[in-house]
Design a protein around this motif. Structure first.
Motif, PDB file in Angstrom:
ATOM      1  N   ASN A   1       0.844  -1.192   0.000  1.00 43.21           N
ATOM      2  CA  ASN A   1       0.000   0.000   0.000  1.00 43.21           C
ATOM      3  C   ASN A   1       0.881   1.244   0.000  1.00 43.21           C
ATOM      4  OD1 ASN A   1       0.817   0.480   2.665  1.00 43.21           O
ATOM      5  ND2 ASN A   1      -0.824  -0.840   3.457  1.00 43.21           N
ATOM      6  N   VAL A   2       0.225   2.392  -0.087  1.00 47.43           N
ATOM      7  CA  VAL A   2       0.970   3.645  -0.190  1.00 47.43           C
ATOM      8  C   VAL A   2       1.855   3.867   1.047  1.00 47.43           C
ATOM      9  CG1 VAL A   2       0.721   6.152  -0.382  1.00 47.43           C
ATOM     10  CG2 VAL A   2      -0.708   4.653  -1.757  1.00 47.43           C
ATOM     11  N   ASP A   3       1.379   3.410   2.219  1.00 46.26           N
ATOM     12  CA  ASP A   3       2.205   3.552   3.431  1.00 46.26           C
ATOM     13  C   ASP A   3       3.513   2.771   3.311  1.00 46.26           C
ATOM     14  OD1 ASP A   3       0.327   5.172   4.569  1.00 46.26           O
ATOM     15  OD2 ASP A   3      -0.606   3.588   5.776  1.00 46.26           O
ATOM     16  N   ASP A   4       3.449   1.592   2.685  1.00 46.23           N
ATOM     17  CA  ASP A   4       4.686   0.820   2.467  1.00 46.23           C
ATOM     18  C   ASP A   4       5.647   1.634   1.606  1.00 46.23           C
ATOM     19  OD1 ASP A   4       3.644  -1.412   3.791  1.00 46.23           O
ATOM     20  OD2 ASP A   4       2.781  -2.228   1.951  1.00 46.23           O
ATOM     21  N   TYR A   5       5.094   2.251   0.590  1.00 47.23           N
ATOM     22  CA  TYR A   5       5.916   3.039  -0.334  1.00 47.23           C
ATOM     23  C   TYR A   5       6.567   4.211   0.398  1.00 47.23           C
ATOM     24  CZ  TYR A   5       7.410   5.332  -4.628  1.00 47.23           C
ATOM     25  OH  TYR A   5       8.176   5.886  -5.617  1.00 47.23           O
ATOM     26  N   PHE A   6       5.792   4.845   1.268  1.00 45.69           N
ATOM     27  CA  PHE A   6       6.307   6.009   1.989  1.00 45.69           C
ATOM     28  C   PHE A   6       7.223   5.633   3.160  1.00 45.69           C
ATOM     29  CE2 PHE A   6       3.261   8.308  -0.503  1.00 45.69           C
ATOM     30  CZ  PHE A   6       3.720   9.617  -0.527  1.00 45.69           C
ATOM     31  N   ALA A   7       7.217   4.348   3.547  1.00 43.92           N
ATOM     32  CA  ALA A   7       7.955   3.939   4.756  1.00 43.92           C
ATOM     33  C   ALA A   7       9.433   4.318   4.692  1.00 43.92           C
ATOM     34  CB  ALA A   7       7.791   2.437   4.985  1.00 43.92           C
ATOM     35  N   THR A   8      10.071   4.173   3.538  1.00 39.44           N
ATOM     36  CA  THR A   8      11.509   4.463   3.460  1.00 39.44           C
ATOM     37  C   THR A   8      11.776   5.960   3.318  1.00 39.44           C
ATOM     38  OG1 THR A   8      11.389   3.958   1.098  1.00 39.44           O
ATOM     39  CG2 THR A   8      12.243   2.219   2.531  1.00 39.44           C
ATOM     40  N   LEU A   9      10.701   6.734   3.288  1.00 36.46           N
ATOM     41  CA  LEU A   9      10.883   8.189   3.241  1.00 36.46           C
ATOM     42  C   LEU A   9      10.738   8.802   4.630  1.00 36.46           C
ATOM     43  CD1 LEU A   9       8.840   8.839  -0.009  1.00 36.46           C
ATOM     44  CD2 LEU A   9      11.324   8.833   0.249  1.00 36.46           C
ATOM     45  N   LYS A  10      10.481   7.927   5.610  1.00 36.60           N
ATOM     46  CA  LYS A  10      10.377   8.391   6.997  1.00 36.60           C
ATOM     47  C   LYS A  10      11.625   7.932   7.733  1.00 36.60           C
ATOM     48  CE  LYS A  10       5.392   8.384   6.925  1.00 36.60           C
ATOM     49  NZ  LYS A  10       4.360   7.381   6.658  1.00 36.60           N
ATOM     50  N   PHE A  11      12.446   8.891   8.147  1.00 33.71           N
ATOM     51  CA  PHE A  11      13.688   8.525   8.840  1.00 33.71           C
ATOM     52  C   PHE A  11      14.179   9.731   9.617  1.00 33.71           C
ATOM     53  CE2 PHE A  11      14.265   9.469   4.340  1.00 33.71           C
ATOM     54  CZ  PHE A  11      15.019  10.628   4.398  1.00 33.71           C
TER      55      PHE A  11
END
Ligand SMILES: *Cc1c(COP(=O)(O)O)cnc(C)c1O
Length: 419
Positions: A402-412
């Motif tokens: 899902n879109v959250d998976d896609y955004f996960a590596t942009l959260k750091f």
């Protein structure tokens, strides 16, 4: 023959219900077919001493599928740290695992050589001093060079980045012995999607010859040969399946001969991926658009990020439209996804029944190197995977991204370097 009649007969009556419940697109795999193939393989090689299959994880790296393989007594061939962790996660350890990496890094070695780690299959002579702790049991991947020809997918041995060359293979064992190795195996993998059983038999014969030569020269015995994966499946309706029974008999004969001559014989290992699961999976997708310009295009709700083989290798995957097998209205079309790449086509100039929006299309033989080759280019998300159990139950075995998976590596946490 692509997707088996048996799988089709069990899937088609329920495909609409499955699609409504889970939503398209999805890959669905057939437990019954996978077990039949696995049991057939065991039977075909029953006379080859110590036969063992190590399922090539990269073909279908899903724990639910890997558990079926484990239940049949198979080990796993892993080519990366993550694959090794996947196999350990379902409870396979030590000599049930082969680690066959190429251009291996130190952290991969550290994981592989942990206690109860795996059988280490080294890809080059230069890696020997880099192994932190030389295991007792060591294997090398042999590349015979010009003495054999490869095939299209894997390339010619001379141009291939894999394995230890003929001129270095003996020295590789000598160097491993100096570092403490005491038990030995030899591996090769020269072909991919090969349907000619003779090629595979020649590969076994080549390994037995090489093992014999090195054994005579160094006074060591070999515990196993591993003929790799690469067993082909008939993607096209006109393809003839590989004769696995004949191959089993012929290799068993070669091994019996070896044993008569030497008084010992290495066990036979292989690491098939495609052959085990390829025909037992399909990609189910829905027709969403029709476009009529210089060619006719059928747009479906899956894209090549769910199945890369047609775009990457120009590979043929058989396609049928549910409920339209007997349709007399046919047309020549390209079946396409939504990616901004013109290679995003499941079929090119294919004759298929005329379709309407909402029709379900089944793309065959996606059970190996299908979902696992997926990617996120263009922000496309990877589809879910389902398993048709022998009981008839349909189980979700991986959800879609899902879109959250896609955004996960942009959260750091903020991290920058001022120079
Ligand atoms: C990819 C691979 C396999 C499996 O190949 P298939 O064509 O799926 O049988 C086996 N061994 C190694 C080392 C591989 O890289």
């Amino acid at each position: 023959m692509p997707m088996s009649h048996d799988f089709k007969a069990r899937l088609e009556p329920v495909i609409q219900k499955i699609s409504d419940h889970f939503g398209t697109p999805f890959h669905i795999y057939d437990e019954k077919g996978i077990m039949e193939t696995g049991n057939h393989l065991k039977k075909a090689f029953a006379d080859a001493e110590g036969f063992k299959e190590f399922f090539a994880v990269k073909a279908l790296p899903n724990p639910s599928i890997m558990k079926i393989m484990k239940k049949m007594g198979f080990g796993f061939d892993c080519s990366s740290s993550t694959e090794l962790l996947l196999a350990r996660d379902i409870g396979s350890f030590g000599e049930d695992l082969m680690f066959t990496s190429n251009n291996t890094s130190i952290d991969q070695f550290e994981l592989a050589t942990e206690k109860d780690g795996c059988i280490l299959n080294l890809d080059d002579i230069s890696l020997i001093p880099k192994v932190p702790q030389m295991p007792e049991l060591i294997c090398f991947r042999y590349n015979p060079g010009p003495s054999r020809t490869g095939n299209d997918i894997i390339g010619n041995p001379v141009e291939s980045k894999y394995g230890v060359s003929d001129s270095q293979i003996k020295d590789a064992y000598i160097a491993a012995i100096k570092r403490g190795a005491k038990r030995f195996g030899m591996h090769t993998m020269l072909a991919s999607n090969e349907l000619d059983h003779k090629y595979m038999k020649d590969t076994a014969a080549m390994l037995l010859d090489k093992v014999s030569e090195i054994s005579d020269s160094l006074g060591i015995k070999f515990e196993f040969i591993n003929i790799g994966g690469g067993f082909g499946i008939p993607y096209r309706p006109e393809d003839t399946p590989m004769n696995i029974d004949l191959l089993g008999r012929e290799i068993a004969f070669l091994m019996a001969e070896f044993k008569r001559e030497k008084g010992w014989v290495p066990k036979l290992f292989m690491e098939s991926g495609r052959y085990m699961t390829g025909p037992h999976g399909v990609l189910v997708t829905k027709v969403i658009n029709h476009k009529n310009i210089y060619r006719k295009y059928i747009g479906v709700d899956a894209s090549m990020n769910a199945l890369m083989r047609p775009g990457m290798y120009n590979a043929y995957h058989h396609i049928h439209v549910v409920g339209k097998d007997d349709s007399t209205k046919k047309e020549t079309v390209d079946v396409v996804g939504s990616l901004c790449e013109n290679i995003d086509k499941f079929a090119v100039q294919r004759t298929l029944p005329e379709t309407e929006e909402g029709d379900i299309m089944i793309i065959h033989d996606t059970g190996a190197h299908g979902h696992s080759m997926g990617f996120n280019y263009n922000g496309l998300l990877r589809p879910k995977e389902l398993l048709l159990r022998i009981s008839g139950e349909i189980e979700l075995i991986r959800r879609e991204q899902n879109v959250d998976d896609y955004f996960a590596t942009l959260k750091f946490e903020k991290n920058s370097l001022k120079i």
